[in-house]
Design a protein around this motif. Structure first.
Motif, PDB file in Angstrom:
ATOM      1  N   VAL A 114       2.980  10.109  15.890  1.00 61.33           N
ATOM      2  CA  VAL A 114       2.019   9.237  15.221  1.00 61.33           C
ATOM      3  C   VAL A 114       0.660   9.919  15.236  1.00 61.33           C
ATOM      4  CG1 VAL A 114       0.916   6.969  15.204  1.00 61.33           C
ATOM      5  CG2 VAL A 114       3.275   7.187  15.999  1.00 61.33           C
ATOM      6  N   SER A 115       0.057  10.035  14.066  1.00 64.86           N
ATOM      7  CA  SER A 115      -1.288  10.592  13.959  1.00 64.86           C
ATOM      8  C   SER A 115      -2.060   9.759  12.945  1.00 64.86           C
ATOM      9  CB  SER A 115      -1.224  12.057  13.508  1.00 64.86           C
ATOM     10  OG  SER A 115      -0.851  12.139  12.138  1.00 64.86           O
ATOM     11  N   PRO A 116      -3.378   9.907  12.875  1.00 67.76           N
ATOM     12  CA  PRO A 116      -4.154   9.157  11.874  1.00 67.76           C
ATOM     13  C   PRO A 116      -3.741   9.488  10.443  1.00 67.76           C
ATOM     14  CG  PRO A 116      -5.599  10.057  13.566  1.00 67.76           C
ATOM     15  CD  PRO A 116      -4.263  10.665  13.789  1.00 67.76           C
ATOM     16  N   GLU A 117      -3.156  10.675  10.240  1.00 66.87           N
ATOM     17  CA  GLU A 117      -2.810  11.103   8.873  1.00 66.87           C
ATOM     18  C   GLU A 117      -1.424  10.654   8.443  1.00 66.87           C
ATOM     19  OE1 GLU A 117      -3.926  13.342  11.236  1.00 66.87           O
ATOM     20  OE2 GLU A 117      -6.000  13.063  10.537  1.00 66.87           O
ATOM     21  N   GLU A 118      -0.457  10.586   9.393  1.00 61.68           N
ATOM     22  CA  GLU A 118       0.912  10.271   9.000  1.00 61.68           C
ATOM     23  C   GLU A 118       1.727   9.811  10.202  1.00 61.68           C
ATOM     24  OE1 GLU A 118       2.563  13.894   7.457  1.00 61.68           O
ATOM     25  OE2 GLU A 118       2.735  14.826   9.436  1.00 61.68           O
ATOM     26  N   VAL A 119       2.902   9.247   9.879  1.00 60.26           N
ATOM     27  CA  VAL A 119       3.879   8.863  10.900  1.00 60.26           C
ATOM     28  C   VAL A 119       5.160   9.652  10.626  1.00 60.26           C
ATOM     29  CG1 VAL A 119       5.296   7.009  11.842  1.00 60.26           C
ATOM     30  CG2 VAL A 119       2.923   6.564  11.209  1.00 60.26           C
ATOM     31  N   THR A 120       5.649  10.355  11.632  1.00 60.26           N
ATOM     32  CA  THR A 120       6.884  11.132  11.477  1.00 60.26           C
ATOM     33  C   THR A 120       8.060  10.312  11.989  1.00 60.26           C
ATOM     34  OG1 THR A 120       5.638  13.176  11.809  1.00 60.26           O
ATOM     35  CG2 THR A 120       8.027  13.304  12.040  1.00 60.26           C
ATOM     36  N   VAL A 121       9.072  10.165  11.154  1.00 57.20           N
ATOM     37  CA  VAL A 121      10.229   9.330  11.485  1.00 57.20           C
ATOM     38  C   VAL A 121      11.498  10.168  11.392  1.00 57.20           C
ATOM     39  CG1 VAL A 121      11.563   7.279  10.880  1.00 57.20           C
ATOM     40  CG2 VAL A 121       9.067   7.263  10.619  1.00 57.20           C
ATOM     41  N   ALA A 122      12.314  10.112  12.437  1.00 57.52           N
ATOM     42  CA  ALA A 122      13.573  10.853  12.471  1.00 57.52           C
ATOM     43  C   ALA A 122      14.720   9.968  12.019  1.00 57.52           C
ATOM     44  CB  ALA A 122      13.845  11.366  13.883  1.00 57.52           C
ATOM     45  N   SER A 123      15.631  10.566  11.269  1.00 50.28           N
ATOM     46  CA  SER A 123      16.809   9.858  10.783  1.00 50.28           C
ATOM     47  C   SER A 123      17.952  10.849  10.697  1.00 50.28           C
ATOM     48  CB  SER A 123      16.527   9.241   9.398  1.00 50.28           C
ATOM     49  OG  SER A 123      17.735   8.806   8.799  1.00 50.28           O
ATOM     50  N   ALA A 124      19.175  10.340  10.782  1.00 48.58           N
ATOM     51  CA  ALA A 124      20.363  11.175  10.576  1.00 48.58           C
ATOM     52  C   ALA A 124      20.976  10.925   9.207  1.00 48.58           C
ATOM     53  CB  ALA A 124      21.389  10.914  11.678  1.00 48.58           C
ATOM     54  N   GLU A 125      20.299  10.132   8.380  1.00 54.23           N
ATOM     55  CA  GLU A 125      20.741   9.841   7.004  1.00 54.23           C
ATOM     56  C   GLU A 125      19.610  10.233   6.056  1.00 54.23           C
ATOM     57  OE1 GLU A 125      23.631   9.033   6.094  1.00 54.23           O
ATOM     58  OE2 GLU A 125      24.605   8.295   7.905  1.00 54.23           O
ATOM     59  N   PRO A 126      19.511  11.518   5.709  1.00 52.79           N
ATOM     60  CA  PRO A 126      18.350  11.990   4.936  1.00 52.79           C
ATOM     61  C   PRO A 126      18.277  11.467   3.507  1.00 52.79           C
ATOM     62  CG  PRO A 126      19.994  13.728   5.160  1.00 52.79           C
ATOM     63  CD  PRO A 126      20.435  12.617   6.053  1.00 52.79           C
ATOM     64  N   LEU A 127      19.393  10.930   2.993  1.00 56.90           N
ATOM     65  CA  LEU A 127      19.378  10.444   1.613  1.00 56.90           C
ATOM     66  C   LEU A 127      19.012   8.975   1.517  1.00 56.90           C
ATOM     67  CD1 LEU A 127      22.616  12.208   0.284  1.00 56.90           C
ATOM     68  CD2 LEU A 127      20.249  12.996   0.128  1.00 56.90           C
ATOM     69  N   VAL A 128      19.073   8.265   2.635  1.00 56.75           N
ATOM     70  CA  VAL A 128      18.772   6.831   2.656  1.00 56.75           C
ATOM     71  C   VAL A 128      17.278   6.642   2.878  1.00 56.75           C
ATOM     72  CG1 VAL A 128      19.193   4.634   3.804  1.00 56.75           C
ATOM     73  CG2 VAL A 128      21.066   6.269   3.519  1.00 56.75           C
ATOM     74  N   SER A 129      16.618   5.945   1.944  1.00 54.26           N
ATOM     75  CA  SER A 129      15.161   5.785   2.050  1.00 54.26           C
ATOM     76  C   SER A 129      14.705   4.362   1.781  1.00 54.26           C
ATOM     77  CB  SER A 129      14.467   6.733   1.064  1.00 54.26           C
ATOM     78  OG  SER A 129      14.880   6.448  -0.262  1.00 54.26           O
ATOM     79  N   ASN A 130      15.652   3.393   1.778  1.00 58.48           N
ATOM     80  CA  ASN A 130      15.276   2.027   1.416  1.00 58.48           C
ATOM     81  C   ASN A 130      14.366   1.366   2.456  1.00 58.48           C
ATOM     82  OD1 ASN A 130      17.102   1.500   3.476  1.00 58.48           O
ATOM     83  ND2 ASN A 130      18.764   0.928   2.076  1.00 58.48           N
ATOM     84  N   TRP A 131      14.205   1.965   3.613  1.00 53.18           N
ATOM     85  CA  TRP A 131      13.334   1.399   4.654  1.00 53.18           C
ATOM     86  C   TRP A 131      11.902   1.928   4.555  1.00 53.18           C
ATOM     87  CZ3 TRP A 131      11.450   5.502   7.331  1.00 53.18           C
ATOM     88  CH2 TRP A 131      12.223   6.662   7.348  1.00 53.18           C
ATOM     89  N   GLU A 132      11.715   3.016   3.822  1.00 51.29           N
ATOM     90  CA  GLU A 132      10.412   3.687   3.804  1.00 51.29           C
ATOM     91  C   GLU A 132       9.300   2.792   3.260  1.00 51.29           C
ATOM     92  OE1 GLU A 132       9.873   7.778   2.600  1.00 51.29           O
ATOM     93  OE2 GLU A 132      12.051   8.048   2.579  1.00 51.29           O
ATOM     94  N   HIS A 133       9.574   2.036   2.184  1.00 51.65           N
ATOM     95  CA  HIS A 133       8.526   1.216   1.559  1.00 51.65           C
ATOM     96  C   HIS A 133       8.022   0.152   2.531  1.00 51.65           C
ATOM     97  CE1 HIS A 133       6.971  -2.184  -0.868  1.00 51.65           C
ATOM     98  NE2 HIS A 133       6.411  -1.195  -1.563  1.00 51.65           N
ATOM     99  N   ASP A 134       8.968  -0.549   3.187  1.00 54.74           N
ATOM    100  CA  ASP A 134       8.569  -1.612   4.125  1.00 54.74           C
ATOM    101  C   ASP A 134       7.754  -1.048   5.289  1.00 54.74           C
ATOM    102  OD1 ASP A 134       9.885  -3.448   2.573  1.00 54.74           O
ATOM    103  OD2 ASP A 134      11.717  -3.429   3.777  1.00 54.74           O
ATOM    104  N   LEU A 135       8.195   0.076   5.827  1.00 51.41           N
ATOM    105  CA  LEU A 135       7.476   0.659   6.951  1.00 51.41           C
ATOM    106  C   LEU A 135       6.112   1.183   6.516  1.00 51.41           C
ATOM    107  CD1 LEU A 135       7.577   1.377   9.953  1.00 51.41           C
ATOM    108  CD2 LEU A 135       8.612   3.569   9.327  1.00 51.41           C
ATOM    109  N   GLY A 136       6.064   1.777   5.321  1.00 50.76           N
ATOM    110  CA  GLY A 136       4.791   2.287   4.824  1.00 50.76           C
ATOM    111  C   GLY A 136       3.760   1.201   4.637  1.00 50.76           C
ATOM    112  N   GLN A 137       4.223   0.011   4.208  1.00 51.60           N
ATOM    113  CA  GLN A 137       3.314  -1.114   4.030  1.00 51.60           C
ATOM    114  C   GLN A 137       2.703  -1.549   5.355  1.00 51.60           C
ATOM    115  OE1 GLN A 137       2.664  -1.243   0.714  1.00 51.60           O
ATOM    116  NE2 GLN A 137       3.036  -3.438   0.592  1.00 51.60           N
TER     117      GLN A 137
END
Length: 590
Positions: A114-137
């Motif tokens: 976690v930094s002021p510029e970005e949040v790095t998130v690890a996943s084992a499913e690189p093609l699945v991104s349906n969670w990104e929008h909710d977390l980004g909000q």
């Protein structure tokens, strides 16, 4: 990026699709592909299943498609980085506040930075991104995707959130809404301030203590430091001789954790103004029993606690496993097999002197031999010895202890340290009366140990009559065998290390860093030894007015290998590096 992995967006990985992609990339044989056809696993992640099949990697003859290879293949396919989740490099408190545990478990993801510029998130499913929008909000920052071992994601999700929950619970913060997050531990203190210190027996504090111990064992730590600061308590681990920041606790939680350890070690919890020493036993995740020696010290911001971890298995290691081999081993055994006299081990704190002495005593402690020790404090409790601890409150010091042990019909006496004339005098008397005395001194090298006895007041003729030899030692980090690589030798570095006394190899190994060594390039430590045998030629230099230089020259002529040259031999054998040897050994004297 390439197009070997032909799956649509939002698709989860499956065994056969991954196998097909690997075959297209020329890394998996058609035979192995046919064997994997129709495989559908649900109990484990497809990456775990494939890694456990030990399939040959056609692009790397002799290598397997292990988890590391699969993750890097996926990284190339998707444009995401493959990472290893290393808790030593992660602010656990911060990443646990990025998202709720339920959200992380539902999507099988974990924030790792976690930094002021970005949040790095690890996943084992690189093609699945349906969670990104909710977390980004929620985090209101860009999200950087990385790929990690699904087993590590699951394991660290449990560990990180359990630790964060215990810290919050211990600090009186319960029932936080999912939207209430803390940017750092300082705001955690401000939000959770309830006044007073948590109970050291509170279940949350117990959980924090258990987590710290298990984590230290997993990281192969030799020492745990809990250091109070103005607003936080820092937890640091010494791994392979180097200190690493591991965690930060709110100040009041750190105080309670220290109190919990003091309770376990049967120390006076109420006394925080004077140093205390104690010990406790616990078990590693593998079920092995280990002993911890605790030491507290009052500081400006509270009590500092250091715990030294003693693994009983160390005493079972052979001399070769400790790094004492061939020429030096013969010289060491020739000293301790004399049966009488003084044998000294020298080196700074943390150089492995205690391990060497205990390993030696364990081999000497047969049913026919009475081994007695006087220590301050007793480092490791060993049933084969008769151990006595210094107690200054009743005037039981080293000198008094040796005097007492001489009346106990001993064959071998180990004195924790010779630090004054009285102790040195009693050690000499014990040696003159037919006992073998082993002890330590804090000097830079082996010849310095002989001189130190003279400086303490022991006459030269008594040193000649009693001292059988001295061994100086250091510990260097051992190169990781999984990732070390050859490179052209550095002439300047080799010259600095050897002074031109040894021929330079054309190539030497350098540290690289991998998963096995946690990206340090080193894994484990081994000893460097300088063994001085008090031969006739060496004894002839021990006369009134002798110098350390005279002894050193005579010892080298008699076959002693100086520490730096012993280190150079390890470097030439590919076991360590020039930088490590220069870091821990004194310079060669001309």
């Amino acid at each position: 990026m390439s197009d070997y992995l032909q799956l649509p967006p939002e698709s989860r990985l499956d065994v056969f699709s991954m196998a097909e992609a690997l075959t297209r990339a020329g890394r998996l044989s058609a035979r192995d592909l046919a064997r994997l056809r129709g495989i559908n696993v649900t109990a484990v992640h497809p990456l775990v299943y494939l890694a456990e099949q030990h399939l040959d990697d056609l692009s790397r003859p002799g290598k397997k498609l292990d988890m590391d290879a699969l993750l890097h293949f996926l990284a190339d396919e998707t444009g995401q980085s493959a990472v290893e989740i290393d808790p030593l490099k992660i602010d656990v408190a911060s990443v646990a506040e990025v998202m709720s545990k339920a959200f992380a478990e539902r999507h099988r993801i974990l924030a790792v930075a976690v930094s002021p510029e970005e949040v790095t998130v690890a996943s084992a499913e690189p093609l699945v991104s349906n969670w990104e929008h909710d977390l980004g909000q929620v985090v209101r920052r860009p999200i950087r995707r990385v790929i990690a071992d699904p087993r590590e994601i699951l394991r660290h999700t449990q560990d990180f959130y359990a630790m964060a929950d215990s810290v919050r619970g211990a600090h009186g913060i319960r029932g936080l809404d999912a939207g209430q997050r803390l940017s750092n531990l300082e705001s955690l203190v401000e939000l959770g301030a309830r006044g007073g210190e948590p109970d050291a027996n509170d279940q949350h504090i117990v959980s924090v203590v258990d987590w710290l111990l298990q984590y230290a064992f997993e990281q192969r730590a030799s020492d745990i430091h809990i250091e109070p600061r103005r607003k936080v308590g820092k937890v640091r681990l010494r791994i392979d001789g180097i200190l690493h920041d591991a965690y930060e606790l709110p100040a009041v939680v750190s105080t309670a954790v220290t109190s919990r350890f003091k309770i376990l070690a049967r120390l006076d919890v109420a006394e925080k103004r004077r140093p205390q020493d104690g010990r406790m036993k616990t078990r590693t995740p593998d079920g092995n029993e280990v002993e911890l020696r605790l030491s507290t010290m009052p500081t400006a911001f509270g009590e500092k606690l250091v715990m030294r971890i003693f693994d009983p298995d160390v005493l079972l290691k052979s001399y070769a496993e400790l790094g004492l081999t061939d020429h030096n081993l013969e010289r060491w055994q020739s000293m301790i097999e004399t049966g009488t006299g003084i044998v000294l081990v020298t080196g700074p704190t943390g150089s492995g002197k205690t391990t060497t002495l205990y390993s030696t005593l364990r081999r000497l402690a047969t049913p026919e031999v009475n081994v007695c020790t006087i220590e301050d404090p007793i480092e490791m409790v060993e049933p084969a010895f008769n151990q006595m601890q210094v107690n200054h409150n009743i005037d039981l010091d080293f000198a008094t202890g040796v005097r007492t042990l001489m009346r106990q019909d001993p064959d071998v006496i180990m004195v924790g340290e010779i630090r004054d004339f009285e102790t040195a005098h009693m050690a000499v008397q014990a040696a003159l009366t037919g006992h073998l005395v082993l002890s330590t001194l804090h000097t830079n090298d082996s010849p310095g140990a002989i001189s130190r006895l003279n400086e303490l007041g022991v006459p030269a003729f008594l040193i000649r009559a009693t001292v059988r030899g001295a061994m100086s030692q250091r510990l260097v980090r051992r190169l990781c065998t999984d990732c070390k690589q050859l490179e052209p030798a550095d002439p300047d570095g080799w010259q600095t290390m050897t002074g031109g006394a040894l021929p330079m190899p054309e190539q030497l190994f350098r540290p690289v860093g991998c998963k096995q060594c946690r990206d340090t390039g080193y894994r484990g430590r081994e000893g460097l030894y300088e063994v001085l045998v008090a031969s006739t030629d060496v004894q002839e230099t021990i006369v009134d007015g002798y110098s350390t230089r005279d002894i050193r020259h005579a010892a080298i002529a008699d076959g002693m290998t100086p520490l730096r040259l012993a280190g150079a031999e390890k470097v030439a054998d590919g076991e360590t590096t020039i930088e490590e040897v220069l870091r821990v050994t004194p310079a060669l004297e001309r």
